[in-house]
Scaffold this motif. Structure first.
Motif, PDB file in Angstrom:
ATOM      1  N   UNK A  53       0.867  -1.175   0.000  1.00 10.47           N
ATOM      2  CA  UNK A  53       0.000   0.000   0.000  1.00 10.47           C
ATOM      3  C   UNK A  53       0.903   1.224   0.000  1.00 10.47           C
ATOM      4  N   UNK A  54       0.806   2.012  -1.046  1.00 13.55           N
ATOM      5  CA  UNK A  54       1.623   3.217  -1.130  1.00 13.55           C
ATOM      6  C   UNK A  54       3.114   2.933  -1.071  1.00 13.55           C
ATOM      7  N   UNK A  55       3.531   1.798  -1.634  1.00 10.85           N
ATOM      8  CA  UNK A  55       4.942   1.456  -1.649  1.00 10.85           C
ATOM      9  C   UNK A  55       5.457   0.820  -0.371  1.00 10.85           C
ATOM     10  N   UNK A  56       4.582   0.652   0.624  1.00 10.70           N
ATOM     11  CA  UNK A  56       4.976   0.053   1.902  1.00 10.70           C
ATOM     12  C   UNK A  56       4.275  -1.280   2.086  1.00 10.70           C
ATOM     13  N   UNK A  57       4.911  -2.179   2.817  1.00 10.27           N
ATOM     14  CA  UNK A  57       4.290  -3.461   3.134  1.00 10.27           C
ATOM     15  C   UNK A  57       3.349  -3.285   4.315  1.00 10.27           C
ATOM     16  N   UNK A  58       2.130  -3.765   4.151  1.00  6.95           N
ATOM     17  CA  UNK A  58       1.163  -3.789   5.237  1.00  6.95           C
ATOM     18  C   UNK A  58       0.900  -5.256   5.557  1.00  6.95           C
ATOM     19  N   UNK A  59       0.891  -5.605   6.838  1.00  8.00           N
ATOM     20  CA  UNK A  59       0.787  -7.006   7.223  1.00  8.00           C
ATOM     21  C   UNK A  59      -0.370  -7.253   8.172  1.00  8.00           C
ATOM     22  N   UNK A  60      -0.924  -8.465   8.039  1.00  5.30           N
ATOM     23  CA  UNK A  60      -1.967  -8.955   8.939  1.00  5.30           C
ATOM     24  C   UNK A  60      -1.528 -10.318   9.434  1.00  5.30           C
ATOM     25  N   UNK A  61      -1.398 -10.467  10.742  1.00  2.00           N
ATOM     26  CA  UNK A  61      -0.953 -11.741  11.311  1.00  2.00           C
ATOM     27  C   UNK A  61      -1.945 -12.855  10.990  1.00  2.00           C
ATOM     28  N   UNK A  62      -1.408 -14.040  10.720  1.00  2.00           N
ATOM     29  CA  UNK A  62      -2.228 -15.229  10.488  1.00  2.00           C
ATOM     30  C   UNK A  62      -1.931 -16.203  11.625  1.00  2.00           C
ATOM     31  N   UNK A 122      13.971  -5.557   0.555  1.00  2.00           N
ATOM     32  CA  UNK A 122      14.399  -6.655  -0.321  1.00  2.00           C
ATOM     33  C   UNK A 122      13.188  -7.463  -0.763  1.00  2.00           C
ATOM     34  N   UNK A 123      12.236  -7.658   0.132  1.00  2.00           N
ATOM     35  CA  UNK A 123      11.071  -8.491  -0.118  1.00  2.00           C
ATOM     36  C   UNK A 123       9.975  -7.743  -0.885  1.00  2.00           C
ATOM     37  N   UNK A 124       9.808  -6.458  -0.602  1.00  2.00           N
ATOM     38  CA  UNK A 124       8.704  -5.672  -1.161  1.00  2.00           C
ATOM     39  C   UNK A 124       8.578  -5.730  -2.682  1.00  2.00           C
ATOM     40  N   UNK A 125       9.667  -5.609  -3.467  1.00  2.00           N
ATOM     41  CA  UNK A 125       9.482  -5.651  -4.930  1.00  2.00           C
ATOM     42  C   UNK A 125       8.858  -6.959  -5.413  1.00  2.00           C
ATOM     43  N   UNK A 126       9.257  -8.065  -4.837  1.00  2.00           N
ATOM     44  CA  UNK A 126       8.689  -9.353  -5.237  1.00  2.00           C
ATOM     45  C   UNK A 126       7.213  -9.416  -4.885  1.00  2.00           C
ATOM     46  N   UNK A 127       6.859  -9.032  -3.675  1.00  2.00           N
ATOM     47  CA  UNK A 127       5.460  -9.052  -3.243  1.00  2.00           C
ATOM     48  C   UNK A 127       4.623  -8.150  -4.147  1.00  2.00           C
ATOM     49  N   UNK A 128       5.115  -6.971  -4.442  1.00  2.00           N
ATOM     50  CA  UNK A 128       4.387  -6.011  -5.264  1.00  2.00           C
ATOM     51  C   UNK A 128       4.176  -6.537  -6.680  1.00  2.00           C
ATOM     52  N   UNK A 129       5.226  -7.016  -7.309  1.00  2.00           N
ATOM     53  CA  UNK A 129       5.120  -7.477  -8.685  1.00  2.00           C
ATOM     54  C   UNK A 129       4.222  -8.710  -8.811  1.00  2.00           C
ATOM     55  N   UNK A 130       4.352  -9.648  -7.891  1.00  2.00           N
ATOM     56  CA  UNK A 130       3.536 -10.862  -7.954  1.00  2.00           C
ATOM     57  C   UNK A 130       2.066 -10.533  -7.708  1.00  2.00           C
TER      58      UNK A 130
END
Length: 102
Positions: free
Chosen positions: A13-22, A75-83
């Motif tokens: 969201x807006x270039x930042x990772x937002x997380x929800x615990x599972x 490091x992780x954000x680009x992969x999450x965003x693109x996928x």
């Protein structure tokens, strides 16, 4: 990760990772197009990070980043965003093709 969780479902969201615990006892199937990150600290001050992608009826290993150090979200954000974007585009293409076939 806190005790009692198996990871975090993340979105960009807006270039930042937002997380929800599972929670560990939460629903087993990962929602389609969602990315579940799990991480394990190592003795050396590094962290092993794993990403799984939810697909129809299953989840697949998306990526593994062993031995990350420090702030690893960049490091992780680009992969999450693109996928996430790719999955959304494929779902849209599927809906359009299904509509044309009817």
């Amino acid at each position: 990760m806190p005790a009692g969780v198996r990871g975090a479902i993340v979105t960009v969201v807006g270039g930042r990772l937002m997380a929800t615990w599972v929670p560990s006892n939460g629903p087993a199937p990962l929602p389609q197009g969602r990315v579940l990150l799990s991480w394990t600290p190592r003795d050396t001050g590094r962290t092993d990070v794993t990403a799984h992608l939810g697909l129809a009826g299953t989840q697949v290993l998306l990526a593994l980043w062993p031995g990350l150090r420090g702030e690893w979200s960049e490091i992780v954000r680009p992969t999450v965003s693109e996928v996430t974007k790719l999955h959304a585009a494929l779902r849209l293409a599927t809906v359009v093709l299904d509509g044309l076939a009817d």
